[in-house]
Design a protein around this motif. Structure first.
Motif, PDB file in Angstrom:
ATOM      1  N   GLY A   3      62.739  35.673 150.688  1.00  0.00           N
ATOM      2  CA  GLY A   3      62.585  34.230 150.586  1.00  0.00           C
ATOM      3  C   GLY A   3      61.994  33.847 149.251  1.00  0.00           C
ATOM      4  O   GLY A   3      61.106  34.528 148.734  1.00  0.00           O
ATOM      5  N   GLY A   4      62.503  32.767 148.691  1.00  0.00           N
ATOM      6  CA  GLY A   4      61.971  32.286 147.431  1.00  0.00           C
ATOM      7  C   GLY A   4      62.058  30.780 147.338  1.00  0.00           C
ATOM      8  O   GLY A   4      62.954  30.160 147.917  1.00  0.00           O
ATOM      9  N   VAL A   5      61.099  30.196 146.637  1.00  0.00           N
ATOM     10  CA  VAL A   5      61.107  28.765 146.342  1.00  0.00           C
ATOM     11  C   VAL A   5      61.188  28.615 144.831  1.00  0.00           C
ATOM     12  O   VAL A   5      60.238  28.958 144.112  1.00  0.00           O
ATOM     13  N   LEU A   6      62.332  28.149 144.352  1.00  0.00           N
ATOM     14  CA  LEU A   6      62.533  27.941 142.918  1.00  0.00           C
ATOM     15  C   LEU A   6      61.731  26.731 142.457  1.00  0.00           C
ATOM     16  O   LEU A   6      61.799  25.656 143.065  1.00  0.00           O
ATOM     17  N   LEU A   7      60.975  26.905 141.393  1.00  0.00           N
ATOM     18  CA  LEU A   7      60.253  25.786 140.782  1.00  0.00           C
ATOM     19  C   LEU A   7      61.203  25.111 139.806  1.00  0.00           C
ATOM     20  O   LEU A   7      61.490  25.640 138.724  1.00  0.00           O
ATOM     21  N   ARG A   8      61.725  23.940 140.194  1.00  0.00           N
ATOM     22  CA  ARG A   8      62.749  23.276 139.395  1.00  0.00           C
ATOM     23  C   ARG A   8      62.168  22.404 138.298  1.00  0.00           C
ATOM     24  O   ARG A   8      62.792  22.222 137.243  1.00  0.00           O
ATOM     25  N   ALA A   9      61.015  21.793 138.531  1.00  0.00           N
ATOM     26  CA  ALA A   9      60.472  20.873 137.535  1.00  0.00           C
ATOM     27  C   ALA A   9      58.988  20.648 137.785  1.00  0.00           C
ATOM     28  O   ALA A   9      58.483  20.880 138.890  1.00  0.00           O
ATOM     29  N   GLY A  10      58.299  20.189 136.756  1.00  0.00           N
ATOM     30  CA  GLY A  10      56.883  19.903 136.892  1.00  0.00           C
ATOM     31  C   GLY A  10      56.348  19.138 135.697  1.00  0.00           C
ATOM     32  O   GLY A  10      57.044  18.913 134.707  1.00  0.00           O
ATOM     33  N   GLU A  11      55.099  18.759 135.827  1.00  0.00           N
ATOM     34  CA  GLU A  11      54.373  18.039 134.772  1.00  0.00           C
ATOM     35  C   GLU A  11      53.348  18.987 134.169  1.00  0.00           C
ATOM     36  O   GLU A  11      52.502  19.526 134.885  1.00  0.00           O
ATOM     37  N   ILE A  12      53.410  19.204 132.861  1.00  0.00           N
ATOM     38  CA  ILE A  12      52.406  20.022 132.190  1.00  0.00           C
ATOM     39  C   ILE A  12      51.096  19.239 132.146  1.00  0.00           C
ATOM     40  O   ILE A  12      51.033  18.142 131.581  1.00  0.00           O
ATOM     41  N   VAL A  13      50.054  19.801 132.764  1.00  0.00           N
ATOM     42  CA  VAL A  13      48.771  19.096 132.859  1.00  0.00           C
ATOM     43  C   VAL A  13      47.686  19.754 132.011  1.00  0.00           C
ATOM     44  O   VAL A  13      46.595  19.199 131.866  1.00  0.00           O
ATOM     45  N   ALA A  14      47.962  20.909 131.449  1.00  0.00           N
ATOM     46  CA  ALA A  14      47.026  21.560 130.524  1.00  0.00           C
ATOM     47  C   ALA A  14      47.835  22.445 129.588  1.00  0.00           C
ATOM     48  O   ALA A  14      48.814  23.061 129.997  1.00  0.00           O
TER      49      ALA A  14
END
Length: 223
Positions: A99-110
């Protein structure tokens, strides 16, 4: 609070929406960055859950490429897409299932400047450039500095160093408004509403745009 292995024992489609708002922190070659997760996709391996997933790397069983997906939860499966993009997945489910959850997008916070440098984006960043810094799985992996195959299997629960990198995944503030729909760019039936396994924070500007995978639009017309 660090996400524990026991938090990740459910099916990927159950774990995925809970990871929205979580923060993935990396230290690569001494450089720190952190990202708030805004968009994810769930993938099941062979024998995982009631519905076979034809879009998964592990649909046919264990291979050298997908071995990390079959291991214990709490590691990152980092694979190479199109021969150039290192994409990051959170491994979940009991060890011995895939099982895997692909990280498709995010906000750079640091570490914005460090992420921009890795991406080859000039600073200071415009509003659009900041939005796009980790918008899409290839950009996300590059911004955080994790690379296939150096960092495939890195353990974010222990935080142990692997080839000059460390990773930690922490719970964030609960997300009130979550949307779901078909996965992006996945071929055939696996990229349609038959698999509404993409989850995102509704209205977040960093979420990537939808596009059909090969044959997915045609498959959708038959549903």
């Amino acid at each position: 609070m660090t996400i524990a292995r026991t938090d990740l024992l459910g099916l990927p489609v159950e774990v995925a929406p809970r990871l929205l708002g979580a923060e993935l922190r990396t230290v690569v070659d001494g450089v720190r960055t952190a990202l708030r997760i805004t968009e994810v996709e769930a993938y099941h391996g062979r024998g995982t859950g009631d519905l076979p997933d034809p879009g998964s790397h592990a649909r046919m069983g264990p291979t050298a490429r997908n071995a990390t997906m079959w291991g214990e939860p709490g590691h990152l499966y980092v694979y190479l897409s199109h021969g150039i993009h290192s994409c990051i997945n959170v491994v979940c489910g009991p060890e011995g299932t895939a099982g895997g959850v692909l990280l498709r997008a995010g906000e750079i916070v640091a570490g914005v400047d460090a992420a921009a440098h890795r991406r080859g984006v000039a600073t200071p960043l415009s509003r659009i450039a900041l939005r796009d810094l980790a918008r899409g799985p290839g950009r996300l992996g590059q911004a955080l500095g994790l690379r296939h195959a150096l960092h495939d299997g890195i353990d974010f629960v222990t935080g142990d160093e692997q080839n000059g990198a460390r990773a930690r995944l922490l719970w964030g503030e609960p997300v009130a408004d979550v949307s779901a729909g078909p996965r992006v760019g996945v071929a055939g039936i696996a990229g349609t509403d038959a698999y509404p396994w993409r989850f995102w924070i509704t209205g977040d500007p960093t979420v990537s745009p939808f596009r059909w995978g090969r044959g997915a639009r045609e498959a959708a017309a038959t549903l």
